[in-house]
Design a protein around this motif. Structure first.
Motif, mmCIF file in Angstrom:
data_model
loop_
_atom_site.group_PDB
_atom_site.id
_atom_site.type_symbol
_atom_site.label_atom_id
_atom_site.label_comp_id
_atom_site.label_asym_id
_atom_site.label_seq_id
_atom_site.Cartn_x
_atom_site.Cartn_y
_atom_site.Cartn_z
ATOM 1 N N ARG A 38 0.853 -1.183 0.000
ATOM 2 C CA ARG A 38 0.000 0.000 0.000
ATOM 3 C C ARG A 38 0.893 1.239 0.000
ATOM 4 N NH1 ARG A 38 -3.231 -3.127 -1.441
ATOM 5 N NH2 ARG A 38 -5.146 -3.739 -0.426
ATOM 6 N N PRO A 39 0.539 2.270 -0.786
ATOM 7 C CA PRO A 39 1.350 3.493 -0.816
ATOM 8 C C PRO A 39 1.487 4.116 0.574
ATOM 9 C CG PRO A 39 -0.295 3.528 -2.566
ATOM 10 C CD PRO A 39 -0.611 2.347 -1.680
ATOM 11 N N GLY A 40 2.681 4.578 0.876
ATOM 12 C CA GLY A 40 2.923 5.265 2.132
ATOM 13 C C GLY A 40 2.999 4.372 3.353
ATOM 14 N N SER A 41 2.968 3.065 3.159
ATOM 15 C CA SER A 41 3.022 2.121 4.275
ATOM 16 C C SER A 41 4.078 1.058 4.009
ATOM 17 C CB SER A 41 1.675 1.402 4.436
ATOM 18 O OG SER A 41 0.646 2.306 4.690
ATOM 19 N N MET A 42 4.572 0.498 5.071
ATOM 20 C CA MET A 42 5.471 -0.635 4.924
ATOM 21 C C MET A 42 4.644 -1.823 4.427
ATOM 22 S SD MET A 42 8.489 0.333 5.682
ATOM 23 C CE MET A 42 9.369 -1.204 5.921
ATOM 24 N N PRO A 43 5.223 -2.691 3.611
ATOM 25 C CA PRO A 43 4.457 -3.850 3.137
ATOM 26 C C PRO A 43 4.198 -4.834 4.272
ATOM 27 C CG PRO A 43 6.742 -4.016 2.432
ATOM 28 C CD PRO A 43 6.587 -2.672 3.089
ATOM 29 N N LEU A 44 3.093 -5.545 4.156
ATOM 30 C CA LEU A 44 2.845 -6.670 5.053
ATOM 31 C C LEU A 44 3.480 -7.882 4.389
ATOM 32 C CD1 LEU A 44 -0.894 -6.373 6.147
ATOM 33 C CD2 LEU A 44 1.144 -5.962 7.529
ATOM 34 N N LEU A 45 4.356 -8.553 5.099
ATOM 35 C CA LEU A 45 5.089 -9.681 4.555
ATOM 36 C C LEU A 45 4.849 -10.922 5.396
ATOM 37 C CD1 LEU A 45 8.472 -7.808 3.993
ATOM 38 C CD2 LEU A 45 6.744 -8.308 2.263
ATOM 39 N N GLY A 46 4.275 -11.947 4.796
ATOM 40 C CA GLY A 46 4.103 -13.218 5.474
ATOM 41 C C GLY A 46 2.769 -13.368 6.177
ATOM 42 N N ARG A 47 2.435 -14.602 6.411
ATOM 43 C CA ARG A 47 1.122 -14.956 6.952
ATOM 44 C C ARG A 47 0.876 -14.394 8.356
ATOM 45 N NH1 ARG A 47 -3.601 -16.600 4.768
ATOM 46 N NH2 ARG A 47 -4.842 -17.587 6.338
ATOM 47 N N SER A 48 1.855 -14.479 9.258
ATOM 48 C CA SER A 48 1.606 -14.034 10.634
ATOM 49 C C SER A 48 1.361 -12.527 10.698
ATOM 50 C CB SER A 48 2.730 -14.453 11.581
ATOM 51 O OG SER A 48 3.949 -13.885 11.178
ATOM 52 N N ALA A 49 2.133 -11.730 9.975
ATOM 53 C CA ALA A 49 1.912 -10.281 9.946
ATOM 54 C C ALA A 49 0.554 -9.963 9.316
ATOM 55 C CB ALA A 49 3.019 -9.592 9.165
ATOM 56 N N PHE A 50 0.217 -10.734 8.311
ATOM 57 C CA PHE A 50 -1.039 -10.550 7.593
ATOM 58 C C PHE A 50 -2.236 -10.836 8.502
ATOM 59 C CE2 PHE A 50 -3.881 -11.065 4.003
ATOM 60 C CZ PHE A 50 -3.345 -10.158 3.109
ATOM 61 N N VAL A 51 -2.204 -11.979 9.183
ATOM 62 C CA VAL A 51 -3.300 -12.358 10.074
ATOM 63 C C VAL A 51 -3.411 -11.362 11.228
ATOM 64 C CG1 VAL A 51 -4.101 -14.113 11.710
ATOM 65 C CG2 VAL A 51 -3.275 -14.796 9.445
ATOM 66 N N GLU A 52 -2.273 -10.952 11.776
ATOM 67 C CA GLU A 52 -2.286 -9.986 12.878
ATOM 68 C C GLU A 52 -2.944 -8.674 12.443
ATOM 69 O OE1 GLU A 52 0.864 -7.403 15.547
ATOM 70 O OE2 GLU A 52 1.508 -9.344 14.752
ATOM 71 N N ALA A 53 -2.577 -8.158 11.285
ATOM 72 C CA ALA A 53 -3.137 -6.891 10.804
ATOM 73 C C ALA A 53 -4.613 -7.016 10.455
ATOM 74 C CB ALA A 53 -2.346 -6.402 9.598
ATOM 75 N N PHE A 54 -4.988 -8.060 9.737
ATOM 76 C CA PHE A 54 -6.369 -8.169 9.262
ATOM 77 C C PHE A 54 -7.331 -8.712 10.312
ATOM 78 C CE2 PHE A 54 -4.522 -7.271 5.178
ATOM 79 C CZ PHE A 54 -5.497 -6.461 4.623
ATOM 80 N N SER A 55 -6.835 -9.294 11.388
ATOM 81 C CA SER A 55 -7.712 -9.726 12.480
ATOM 82 C C SER A 55 -8.347 -8.523 13.162
ATOM 83 C CB SER A 55 -6.938 -10.551 13.499
ATOM 84 O OG SER A 55 -6.548 -11.772 12.929
ATOM 85 N N GLN A 56 -7.718 -7.361 13.035
ATOM 86 C CA GLN A 56 -8.214 -6.139 13.663
ATOM 87 C C GLN A 56 -9.171 -5.361 12.760
ATOM 88 O OE1 GLN A 56 -4.752 -3.962 15.015
ATOM 89 N NE2 GLN A 56 -3.755 -5.860 15.598
ATOM 90 N N VAL A 57 -9.308 -5.765 11.497
ATOM 91 C CA VAL A 57 -10.158 -5.053 10.539
ATOM 92 C C VAL A 57 -11.568 -5.611 10.615
ATOM 93 C CG1 VAL A 57 -10.535 -4.534 8.103
ATOM 94 C CG2 VAL A 57 -8.202 -4.591 9.014
ATOM 95 N N THR A 58 -12.518 -4.728 10.883
ATOM 96 C CA THR A 58 -13.920 -5.143 10.928
ATOM 97 C C THR A 58 -14.712 -4.348 9.889
ATOM 98 O OG1 THR A 58 -14.424 -3.510 12.623
ATOM 99 C CG2 THR A 58 -13.817 -5.725 13.377
ATOM 100 N N GLY A 59 -15.905 -4.806 9.590
ATOM 101 C CA GLY A 59 -16.753 -4.096 8.636
ATOM 102 C C GLY A 59 -16.321 -4.303 7.207
ATOM 103 N N SER A 60 -17.035 -3.650 6.312
ATOM 104 C CA SER A 60 -16.737 -3.804 4.885
ATOM 105 C C SER A 60 -16.856 -2.476 4.151
ATOM 106 C CB SER A 60 -17.683 -4.839 4.261
ATOM 107 O OG SER A 60 -19.025 -4.433 4.459
#
Length: 127
Positions: A38-60
């Protein structure tokens, strides 16, 4: 697998996001070692970082629509290109484009290995 079938996978990804939330959908459709750019952000790399970040995302608030796709001759890699919208309170707050690189998994399903995108000044349509 055809390009249209890959578009249908991407549409199913968005449908899950609308039903169950963006976070759950991104976790479900991500491969074992996903990369998110994503522009202006560090990339999310790997499954654990991905799950940690997206577990906090709610709604659509995020919805997307693939506009085109291609599949490699090997039938195990492809991409979708499309447009997205971010809504808040029923109003569009931002729009942009994305590209997702998809890889066929051992079980025959397709998961994205890389996803990236950015905002655009207006909604994008194909010529």
């Amino acid at each position: 697998m055809t390009a249209q079938q890959l578009i249908e996978v991407d549409l199913a990804f968005n449908a899950m996001a609308q039903r169950e939330g963006t976070g759950k959908a991104f976790i479900a459709f991500a491969a074992d070692a996903p990369v998110l750019i994503r522009p202006g952000s560090m990339p999310l790399l790997g499954r654990s970082a991905f799950v940690e970040a997206f577990s906090q995302v709610t709604g659509s608030a995020l919805s997307w629509e693939p506009l085109t796709a291609e599949i490699a001759a090997s039938q195990d890699l492809g991409y979708t290109f499309g447009r997205y919208r971010i809504r808040e309170g029923g109003e569009t707050k931002a729009h942009g484009v994305y590209v997702s690189i998809w890889k066929k998994q051992a079980d025959g399903s397709w998961k994205f290995v890389l996803d990236g995108g950015g905002t655009t000044p207006q909604e994008v349509t194909l010529p």
